[in-house]
Design a protein around this motif. Structure first.
Motif, mmCIF file in Angstrom:
data_model
loop_
_atom_site.group_PDB
_atom_site.id
_atom_site.type_symbol
_atom_site.label_atom_id
_atom_site.label_comp_id
_atom_site.label_asym_id
_atom_site.label_seq_id
_atom_site.Cartn_x
_atom_site.Cartn_y
_atom_site.Cartn_z
ATOM 1 N N PRO A 66 52.817 35.675 28.904
ATOM 2 C CA PRO A 66 51.578 35.663 29.692
ATOM 3 C C PRO A 66 50.543 36.633 29.128
ATOM 4 N N LEU A 67 49.286 36.393 29.467
ATOM 5 C CA LEU A 67 48.184 37.225 28.989
ATOM 6 C C LEU A 67 48.331 38.640 29.538
ATOM 7 N N PRO A 68 48.341 39.650 28.673
ATOM 8 C CA PRO A 68 48.426 41.040 29.157
ATOM 9 C C PRO A 68 47.181 41.424 29.953
ATOM 10 N N ASP A 69 47.391 42.205 30.986
ATOM 11 C CA ASP A 69 46.286 42.673 31.814
ATOM 12 C C ASP A 69 45.785 44.000 31.250
ATOM 13 N N LEU A 70 44.949 43.918 30.214
ATOM 14 C CA LEU A 70 44.465 45.096 29.512
ATOM 15 C C LEU A 70 42.953 45.017 29.352
ATOM 16 N N ASP A 71 42.314 46.176 29.311
ATOM 17 C CA ASP A 71 40.869 46.253 29.113
ATOM 18 C C ASP A 71 40.577 46.410 27.627
ATOM 19 N N ALA A 84 38.339 38.111 23.411
ATOM 20 C CA ALA A 84 38.928 39.048 24.366
ATOM 21 C C ALA A 84 40.393 38.707 24.626
ATOM 22 N N VAL A 85 40.695 37.420 24.751
ATOM 23 C CA VAL A 85 42.080 37.000 24.958
ATOM 24 C C VAL A 85 42.939 37.413 23.761
ATOM 25 N N LEU A 90 46.805 41.462 21.116
ATOM 26 C CA LEU A 90 46.953 42.447 20.043
ATOM 27 C C LEU A 90 47.109 43.849 20.616
ATOM 28 N N GLU A 91 46.269 44.180 21.593
ATOM 29 C CA GLU A 91 46.285 45.525 22.191
ATOM 30 C C GLU A 91 47.662 45.860 22.760
ATOM 31 N N SER A 92 48.356 44.845 23.259
ATOM 32 C CA SER A 92 49.675 45.088 23.853
ATOM 33 C C SER A 92 50.696 45.566 22.828
ATOM 34 N N ARG A 93 50.365 45.447 21.527
ATOM 35 C CA ARG A 93 51.314 45.839 20.479
ATOM 36 C C ARG A 93 50.736 46.870 19.514
#
Length: 282
Positions: A66-71, A84-85, A90-93
């Motif tokens: 699922p899509l990470p809930d990150l800013d 952004a998606v 990417l930001e999650s890793r």
């Protein structure tokens, strides 16, 4: 559309191209030297490490994460909802080491290949795509294109060219050729009565061309070299000649037209308009 030699056309061929490109990425990642992961790439805002994080996270996405809930709004290179998606995955890793990313890519790709090679898997099975639901063949067409382009991003940053004669390269060229009628007639707005030929000198050799016609007030790109019997009439033709690397880097939007090596026979202004419009990467 003219044939591009060695371009995969079915699920088995796309699976082989996928596996080969993943192997190349794993080999590149496993041979990084100190400082390589921090090198900037031609993809705005992304380092070599970020490239690996993207490849891994997008593979996780197509396998159902699922899509990470990150800013990610603080990243200047994120300029639209699709970006952004991608950046959220990417930001999650970003906090993981390259070694951890390579281990995850190995696990994800092994599972992916096993699924693709399963005899019960159908090319028509539903699958997620970058712009909405598609079938498995459509999804794999997008995956091979994306993986190979990012492999080239990494190679460029490291100064280690390669795989320009691979099935992934041929697939990327075929994808560009398929988009060429729209690029010439609509995006570049080449006038009716003009023709444009794109001639790739290699390692993947290919040639495609389009003439522009106006039909009911709209511009249409009519393929040349299609094997049909259409009379192309009097067409003023401009030929653009590039290498595989130059064409695919421009198609990925990584190199500006003015920094692209090409030759033109015909109208220089039309060639420039087409090259400016050549980007097909999202």
């Amino acid at each position: 559309m003219p044939l591009v030699a060695d371009a995969p056309t079915n699920l088995a061929g796309l699976t082989e191209a996928y596996a080969h490109t993943v192997r190349a990425l794993l080999d590149l990642g496993g041979s990084l030297r100190p400082g390589d992961a921090e090198r900037d790439t031609d993809c705005p805002g992304w380092t070599v490490h970020d490239q690996f994080a993207h490849v891994v996270s997008l593979e996780a996405w197509v396998q159902g994460e699922p899509l990470p809930d990150l800013d990610v709004s603080h990243h200047e290179h994120v300029r639209n909802p699709f970006a952004a998606v991608v950046e959220k995955y990417l930001e999650s890793r970003r906090g993981r080491s390259v070694e951890e990313l390579l281990e995850e890519l190995t696990d994800l790709s092994t599972a992916r290949i096993a699924h693709l090679e399963d005899p019960t898997t159908s090319p028509d099975d539903p699958a997620p795509g970058p712009f909405g639901p598609t079938n498995l063949v459509g999804s794999m067409q997008s995956r091979v294109f994306d993986l190979w382009v990012h492999e080239q991003d990494i190679r460029g940053a490291l100064g280690r060219p390669g795989n320009l004669d691979s099935a992934g390269a041929a697939h990327t060229v075929r994808t560009l050729f398929a988009a060429f009628p729209r690029i010439v007639a609509r995006t570049a707005a080449v006038p009716a009565g003009q023709g444009v030929i794109l001639d790739l000198t290699g390692p993947i050799v290919g040639r495609t061309g389009v003439r522009v016609e106006e039909r009911e007030g709209k511009a249409h790109g009519i393929p040349l070299f299609s094997g049909g019997t259409d009379d192309h009439g009097d067409v003023e033709t401009t030929t653009i000649t590039l290498s595989t690397e130059a064409a695919t880097r421009r198609a990925a939007g990584r190199v500006a037209t003015e920094d692209t090596h090409y030759a033109v026979v015909g109208d220089e202004a039309i060639a420039r308009r087409v090259l400016d419009a050549l980007v097909i990467a999202p």
